[in-house]
Design a protein around this motif. Structure first.
Motif, PDB file in Angstrom:
ATOM      1  N   LEU A 100       0.831  -1.201   0.000  1.00 28.66           N
ATOM      2  CA  LEU A 100       0.000   0.000   0.000  1.00 28.66           C
ATOM      3  C   LEU A 100       0.865   1.251   0.000  1.00 28.66           C
ATOM      4  N   PRO A 101       0.462   2.286  -0.746  1.00 30.34           N
ATOM      5  CA  PRO A 101       1.257   3.528  -0.774  1.00 30.34           C
ATOM      6  C   PRO A 101       1.110   4.351   0.500  1.00 30.34           C
ATOM      7  N   TYR A 102      -0.031   4.187   1.204  1.00 32.58           N
ATOM      8  CA  TYR A 102      -0.260   4.973   2.422  1.00 32.58           C
ATOM      9  C   TYR A 102      -0.597   4.032   3.579  1.00 32.58           C
ATOM     10  N   THR A 103       0.164   4.132   4.653  1.00 32.73           N
ATOM     11  CA  THR A 103      -0.129   3.377   5.876  1.00 32.73           C
ATOM     12  C   THR A 103       0.134   4.281   7.073  1.00 32.73           C
ATOM     13  N   VAL A 104      -0.607   4.040   8.155  1.00 34.08           N
ATOM     14  CA  VAL A 104      -0.435   4.852   9.358  1.00 34.08           C
ATOM     15  C   VAL A 104      -0.830   4.008  10.568  1.00 34.08           C
ATOM     16  N   ARG A 105      -0.145   4.248  11.665  1.00 26.47           N
ATOM     17  CA  ARG A 105      -0.494   3.544  12.901  1.00 26.47           C
ATOM     18  C   ARG A 105      -1.626   4.290  13.594  1.00 26.47           C
ATOM     19  N   GLY A 106      -2.626   3.555  14.041  1.00 23.24           N
ATOM     20  CA  GLY A 106      -3.751   4.165  14.737  1.00 23.24           C
ATOM     21  C   GLY A 106      -4.433   3.162  15.638  1.00 23.24           C
ATOM     22  N   GLU A 107      -5.134   3.682  16.648  1.00 26.73           N
ATOM     23  CA  GLU A 107      -5.866   2.849  17.582  1.00 26.73           C
ATOM     24  C   GLU A 107      -7.337   3.226  17.552  1.00 26.73           C
ATOM     25  N   LEU A 108      -8.165   2.297  18.040  1.00 27.72           N
ATOM     26  CA  LEU A 108      -9.605   2.511  17.976  1.00 27.72           C
ATOM     27  C   LEU A 108     -10.184   2.906  19.324  1.00 27.72           C
ATOM     28  N   GLY A 109      -9.502   3.761  20.047  1.00 28.20           N
ATOM     29  CA  GLY A 109     -10.044   4.328  21.261  1.00 28.20           C
ATOM     30  C   GLY A 109     -10.578   5.722  20.989  1.00 28.20           C
ATOM     31  N   ASP A 110     -10.866   6.455  22.030  1.00 29.09           N
ATOM     32  CA  ASP A 110     -11.387   7.809  21.911  1.00 29.09           C
ATOM     33  C   ASP A 110     -10.302   8.711  21.323  1.00 29.09           C
ATOM     34  N   GLY A 111     -10.498   9.153  20.071  1.00 27.42           N
ATOM     35  CA  GLY A 111      -9.524  10.009  19.417  1.00 27.42           C
ATOM     36  C   GLY A 111      -8.259   9.297  19.016  1.00 27.42           C
ATOM     37  N   GLY A 112      -8.273   7.962  18.959  1.00 28.65           N
ATOM     38  CA  GLY A 112      -7.066   7.205  18.673  1.00 28.65           C
ATOM     39  C   GLY A 112      -6.674   7.141  17.213  1.00 28.65           C
ATOM     40  N   LEU A 113      -7.592   7.485  16.318  1.00 25.05           N
ATOM     41  CA  LEU A 113      -7.261   7.502  14.895  1.00 25.05           C
ATOM     42  C   LEU A 113      -6.681   8.872  14.535  1.00 25.05           C
ATOM     43  N   PRO A 114      -5.552   8.902  13.833  1.00 23.49           N
ATOM     44  CA  PRO A 114      -4.886  10.177  13.530  1.00 23.49           C
ATOM     45  C   PRO A 114      -5.515  10.898  12.335  1.00 23.49           C
ATOM     46  N   PHE A 115      -6.823  11.103  12.420  1.00 17.89           N
ATOM     47  CA  PHE A 115      -7.563  11.786  11.360  1.00 17.89           C
ATOM     48  C   PHE A 115      -8.542  12.742  12.019  1.00 17.89           C
TER      49      PHE A 115
END
Length: 254
Positions: A100-115
């Protein structure tokens, strides 16, 4: 994706309590499967392609992307759109970056996704929800990043799959369910994949609707682990999602 999502299980608590070390270690183990079957990935991608308008490019998150296999399968059906793989597991992301050209680390808690809030057009959530400690917080976070009317494409194993009904009648632990992270006990199969929660078609509809989504469509998909002689029956069961091996749900943010 069974299980491209396995990396997300312990991140969904709103209060972020200490995560059991053995659970974190389990999901970081390279031996744990992190890719779903191709047929269901294609079906899910087709459903999303039909739902998206062609008037502009859309941002699509594959949350729990695992090694990126499912997103790579979906990409040719979603040309012109920005597909971003998101996962908690660093090991899974290392593998996903080769696909994949775009990957990012993120979590599924409150505000855990970097978007940002209401910044995403669609979310692929394939074979993740069955691994989560707190699926309510996960859907809250997905709803936060989706724009109004944004699409959620969710897939998960069906607790009430046609063969599981027979197994329960015989007193056998259903396929997809697990009682241990160390070994299989009381059910068919050999792989431990960390399933914590399972849904029927009815329960999944009600759960997603209660989280603030409108369910648009529910379809069935086959399971690659069904023994070859039984696969025609498994494909036939897809005509009735309540009996299918895998549930594919399309919902929109209300």
């Amino acid at each position: 994706m069974t299980t491209a999502q396995t990396s997300q299980a312990s991140q969904t608590s709103r209060t972020a309590p200490a995560r059991p070390p053995e659970l974190r270690d389990f999901y970081e183990d390279p031996a744990v499967p992190v890719a779903s079957g191709t047929p269901r990935s294609l079906r899910q991608a087709r459903m999303l392609a039909e739902a998206l308008t062609a008037e502009r490019a859309h941002t699509i998150l594959d949350i729990g992307c695992g090694d990126g296999t499912a997103a790579a399968v979906a990409a040719p059906l979603l040309p012109g759109h920005r597909l971003v793989g998101v996962d908690w597991s660093q090991d899974a992301l290392r593998r996903a970056r080769t696909r994949l050209p775009y990957t990012v680390r993120g979590e599924l808690g409150d505000g855990g996704l970097p978007f940002g809030t209401e910044s995403v057009d669609a979310v692929l959530f394939s074979e993740v929800i069955e691994h989560l400690v707190d699926p309510d917080a996960a859907l809250d976070e997905i709803r936060r990043v989706l724009r109004p009317g944004g699409h959620l494409m969710l897939s998960t194993p069906n607790l009430a799959a046609w063969y599981n009904r027979g197994l329960l009648l015989a007193g056998v632990q259903p396929v997809f369910s697990e009682v241990s992270l160390r070994a299989i006990h009381g059910r068919p199969g050999r792989e431990v994949v960390g399933h914590l929660r399972l849904y029927t078609a009815r329960a999944l509809r009600e759960f997603v609707a209660a989280a603030g989504f409108t369910v648009v469509r529910l379809e069935g998909a086959p399971f690659h682990g069904v023994p070859r002689p039984m696969r025609p029956l498994d494909r036939l069961a897809c005509r009735r999602p309540s009996l299918a091996s895998i549930l594919l749900l399309h919902a929109r943010k209300t």
